[in-house]
Write an enzyme that holds these catalytic residues in place. Sequence first.
Site, PDB file in Angstrom:
ATOM      1  N   LYS A 189      72.265  86.336  44.954  1.00  0.00           N
ATOM      2  CA  LYS A 189      71.286  85.265  45.165  1.00  0.00           C
ATOM      3  C   LYS A 189      71.778  83.986  44.507  1.00  0.00           C
ATOM      4  O   LYS A 189      71.787  83.835  43.300  1.00  0.00           O
ATOM      5  CB  LYS A 189      69.912  85.618  44.585  1.00  0.00           C
ATOM      6  CG  LYS A 189      68.873  84.679  45.192  1.00  0.00           C
ATOM      7  CD  LYS A 189      67.699  84.315  44.312  1.00  0.00           C
ATOM      8  CE  LYS A 189      67.889  83.330  43.217  1.00  0.00           C
ATOM      9  NZ  LYS A 189      68.051  81.907  43.635  1.00  0.00           N
ATOM     10  N   CYS A 237      77.889  75.432  30.598  1.00  0.00           N
ATOM     11  CA  CYS A 237      77.250  76.267  29.571  1.00  0.00           C
ATOM     12  C   CYS A 237      77.963  76.138  28.227  1.00  0.00           C
ATOM     13  O   CYS A 237      77.341  76.303  27.185  1.00  0.00           O
ATOM     14  CB  CYS A 237      77.206  77.710  30.030  1.00  0.00           C
ATOM     15  SG  CYS A 237      78.789  78.288  30.634  1.00  0.00           S
ATOM     16  N   GLU A 263      74.958  86.098  31.205  1.00  0.00           N
ATOM     17  CA  GLU A 263      75.735  84.954  30.695  1.00  0.00           C
ATOM     18  C   GLU A 263      74.754  83.794  30.599  1.00  0.00           C
ATOM     19  O   GLU A 263      74.313  83.274  31.617  1.00  0.00           O
ATOM     20  CB  GLU A 263      76.862  84.593  31.661  1.00  0.00           C
ATOM     21  CG  GLU A 263      77.898  85.676  31.870  1.00  0.00           C
ATOM     22  CD  GLU A 263      78.731  85.954  30.640  1.00  0.00           C
ATOM     23  OE1 GLU A 263      78.714  85.131  29.692  1.00  0.00           O
ATOM     24  OE2 GLU A 263      79.390  86.998  30.605  1.00  0.00           O
ATOM     25  N   GLU A 285      69.303  73.379  24.292  1.00  0.00           N
ATOM     26  CA  GLU A 285      70.324  73.056  25.279  1.00  0.00           C
ATOM     27  C   GLU A 285      69.789  71.970  26.220  1.00  0.00           C
ATOM     28  O   GLU A 285      68.730  72.126  26.812  1.00  0.00           O
ATOM     29  CB  GLU A 285      70.667  74.315  26.091  1.00  0.00           C
ATOM     30  CG  GLU A 285      71.750  74.069  27.112  1.00  0.00           C
ATOM     31  CD  GLU A 285      72.093  75.318  27.909  1.00  0.00           C
ATOM     32  OE1 GLU A 285      71.179  76.013  28.372  1.00  0.00           O
ATOM     33  OE2 GLU A 285      73.291  75.588  28.066  1.00  0.00           O
TER      34      GLU A 285
HETATM   35  P1  NAP Z   1      68.060  79.218  35.612  1.00  0.00           P
HETATM   36  O1  NAP Z   1      66.899  78.366  35.853  1.00  0.00           O
HETATM   37  O2  NAP Z   1      67.963  80.294  34.605  1.00  0.00           O
HETATM   38  O3  NAP Z   1      68.443  79.825  37.034  1.00  0.00           O
HETATM   39  C1  NAP Z   1      69.559  80.648  37.242  1.00  0.00           C
HETATM   40  C2  NAP Z   1      69.315  81.532  38.437  1.00  0.00           C
HETATM   41  O4  NAP Z   1      68.230  82.411  38.168  1.00  0.00           O
HETATM   42  C3  NAP Z   1      68.921  80.774  39.705  1.00  0.00           C
HETATM   43  O5  NAP Z   1      69.506  81.426  40.810  1.00  0.00           O
HETATM   44  C4  NAP Z   1      67.424  80.909  39.708  1.00  0.00           C
HETATM   45  O6  NAP Z   1      66.841  80.767  40.967  1.00  0.00           O
HETATM   46  C5  NAP Z   1      67.261  82.320  39.189  1.00  0.00           C
HETATM   47  N1  NAP Z   1      65.950  82.618  38.640  1.00  0.00           N
HETATM   48  C6  NAP Z   1      65.032  81.771  38.120  1.00  0.00           C
HETATM   49  N2  NAP Z   1      63.929  82.440  37.738  1.00  0.00           N
HETATM   50  C7  NAP Z   1      64.146  83.749  38.018  1.00  0.00           C
HETATM   51  C8  NAP Z   1      63.375  84.940  37.861  1.00  0.00           C
HETATM   52  N3  NAP Z   1      62.167  84.925  37.327  1.00  0.00           N
HETATM   53  N4  NAP Z   1      63.913  86.108  38.265  1.00  0.00           N
HETATM   54  C9  NAP Z   1      65.147  86.150  38.799  1.00  0.00           C
HETATM   55  N5  NAP Z   1      65.910  85.065  38.985  1.00  0.00           N
HETATM   56  C10 NAP Z   1      65.430  83.869  38.592  1.00  0.00           C
HETATM   57  O7  NAP Z   1      69.331  78.396  35.193  1.00  0.00           O
HETATM   58  P2  NAP Z   1      69.910  77.094  35.889  1.00  0.00           P
HETATM   59  O8  NAP Z   1      69.036  75.961  35.521  1.00  0.00           O
HETATM   60  O9  NAP Z   1      70.182  77.351  37.312  1.00  0.00           O
HETATM   61  O10 NAP Z   1      71.336  76.984  35.182  1.00  0.00           O
HETATM   62  C11 NAP Z   1      71.505  76.379  33.958  1.00  0.00           C
HETATM   63  C12 NAP Z   1      71.616  77.403  32.840  1.00  0.00           C
HETATM   64  O11 NAP Z   1      72.652  78.344  33.107  1.00  0.00           O
HETATM   65  C13 NAP Z   1      71.984  76.800  31.518  1.00  0.00           C
HETATM   66  O12 NAP Z   1      71.162  77.320  30.501  1.00  0.00           O
HETATM   67  C14 NAP Z   1      73.424  77.218  31.296  1.00  0.00           C
HETATM   68  O13 NAP Z   1      73.839  77.256  29.983  1.00  0.00           O
HETATM   69  C15 NAP Z   1      73.455  78.535  31.956  1.00  0.00           C
HETATM   70  N6  NAP Z   1      74.815  78.881  32.355  1.00  0.00           N
HETATM   71  C16 NAP Z   1      75.465  79.838  31.629  1.00  0.00           C
HETATM   72  C17 NAP Z   1      76.766  80.189  31.944  1.00  0.00           C
HETATM   73  C18 NAP Z   1      77.484  81.249  31.171  1.00  0.00           C
HETATM   74  O14 NAP Z   1      78.455  81.781  31.672  1.00  0.00           O
HETATM   75  N7  NAP Z   1      77.054  81.607  29.989  1.00  0.00           N
HETATM   76  C19 NAP Z   1      77.399  79.569  33.021  1.00  0.00           C
HETATM   77  C20 NAP Z   1      76.710  78.593  33.734  1.00  0.00           C
HETATM   78  C21 NAP Z   1      75.408  78.278  33.380  1.00  0.00           C
HETATM   79  P3  NAP Z   1      66.383  79.328  41.565  1.00  0.00           P
HETATM   80  O15 NAP Z   1      66.886  78.273  40.673  1.00  0.00           O
HETATM   81  O16 NAP Z   1      67.002  79.304  42.888  1.00  0.00           O
HETATM   82  O17 NAP Z   1      64.891  79.333  41.654  1.00  0.00           O
END
Ligand code: NAP
Length: 501
Positions: free
Chosen positions: A199, A308, A274, A405
């Site tokens: 997804k 990240c 991650e 963050e």
């Molecule tokens: P996010 O809001 O946590 O979303 C990540 C993914 O999870 C999206 O596909 C989102 O779907 C989905 N999601 C949201 N709520 C969910 C739920 N209740 N159940 C299942 N899936 C759900 O994060 P983001 O804003 O996209 O990305 C930024 C974050 O990612 C930052 O905190 C960053 O540090 C972290 N990140 C970490 C790494 C690493 O390797 N450690 C790498 C890149 C990014 P939708 O958005 O489509 O609704």
Amino acid sequence: MKHENIEIAGLGADAKAFLARPKKLLIGGEWVDAASGKTFPSIDPATEQEVCQIAEGDKADIDKAVKAARAAFEGPEWGKMRPADREKLLLNLADLMAKHADELAELEALDVGKVLMFAKIVDVAGTIEYLRYMAGWATKVEGQTLDVSCGMPGQEFQAFTLRQPIGVCGQIIPWNFPLAMCIWKLSPALATGNTCVLKPAEQTCLTALRLGELILEAGFPAGVVNIVTGYGETAGASLVAHPEVDKIAFTGSTPVGKMIGKSAMDTMKRLSLELGGKSPVVVMGDVDVETVVGGAANAIFFNQGQVCTAGSRLYVHKSIHDKVVEGLAGAASSFNLGSGLDPNTNMGPLVSQEQLDRVLGYIEKGRAEGGTVVTGGVRAKDKGYFVSPTVFTNVKPDATIIKEEIFGPVVVATPFEDIEEVAGTANDTVYGLAASVWTRDISLAYKMARRIKAGTVWVNTHNLIDPNLPFGGFKQSGFGREMGREAIEMYTEPKSVLIQL
Ligand code: NAP
Ligand code: MG
């Protein structure tokens, strides 16, 4: 809206042709509409213009995709495929990605707001290398033979372990490196014989869908890779809750990661997370200021800080602090902001209105809590989600912008005097994804690398990753490691076999 009439400067004919095709779900080897018939818009963050509509999958579609993945996993075509043939399929996919590299980079630049040159080098070329690396693992999975002492005296045994695929993997990814995240998730899973339901993040589905087409072209059997676009709260949550999913691999924010971890535990799914970071950049007084300024600027401003491992907390030895801040502010104010597809741009927009609001909100909070904005701190342009690269000083150690963050081009610089103390300050965070230390003193570099609590410690560089180096977080930055052998272990179950002879 008639999308075929949209003119987007900088897109080649192949990317335009892709945008004109319908954006459906990939389930069981077929492109299908969402069961509900619903769609949602894909937005160009540089212009706020809608570029296409995308199928909005939810629970019903996830259910179909999981069934397809289960059937493929249990079926002979994939289940009994030789490792060398799995490797060949992954290499076919890498070749197809290379053939369509420009198109993939253009779509990524458009969808995320990335600078095209970086999209080409990092998001496409780097990802193809990663895929080829992981393809090689398909033929190198191994167990152990072990001496055992069990049983009664006189009995003889042969014991060994097998490493077998886990089964159906649900993979949920963020929007900051969409294509790279697809491959980071899919390639170790496929190399080891699992099947997948992926997804993508709702903001950035384009390259995942183009990749889906290439996956079919590469020859993967139907149902081995399924791609369901849709929202996290619906499609994502039902993937995590689905009893027929054996593993969840998630990259995203820490709060969502915690929810996913709790939900996945209901059916005891294998889990890798991650998550976010608040990575320190620690600059000792013995360094070349110009080099460090370039390094610190790259650490926080690359991909508009939507990384990240972004170096968002900068600790500089008092002796050179002011010079480094001055250089960094100069670097920050010299960026040329614009569409990533414009060759004159060297910083693009943030990914979405939501992210723009979030970053501007943190900047306001930083000011309100007493921080000084040295440069930036405002929305740039009145169309598109642009934020001017921002440098803060005079920020208190417990201020929100040093604890949370931001995921944007915002860095907080703080001077330090005592080397012992700065290690503690660097570790004073709930996160532990990465850190960098800048020094010419080799002993100090080793000591800091040992003391800093993070999954990756860089010395005299930042934001560099390699397919062979484990990547992941300490503390609330995650659970498990991707890349290298660790990724292969994460996608396989060890099984002990004990034979009485
Ligand atoms: P996010 O809001 O946590 O979303 C990540 C993914 O999870 C999206 O596909 C989102 O779907 C989905 N999601 C949201 N709520 C969910 C739920 N209740 N159940 C299942 N899936 C759900 O994060 P983001 O804003 O996209 O990305 C930024 C974050 O990612 C930052 O905190 C960053 O540090 C972290 N990140 C970490 C790494 C690493 O390797 N450690 C790498 C890149 C990014 P939708 O958005 O489509 O609704
Ligand atoms: Mg978009």
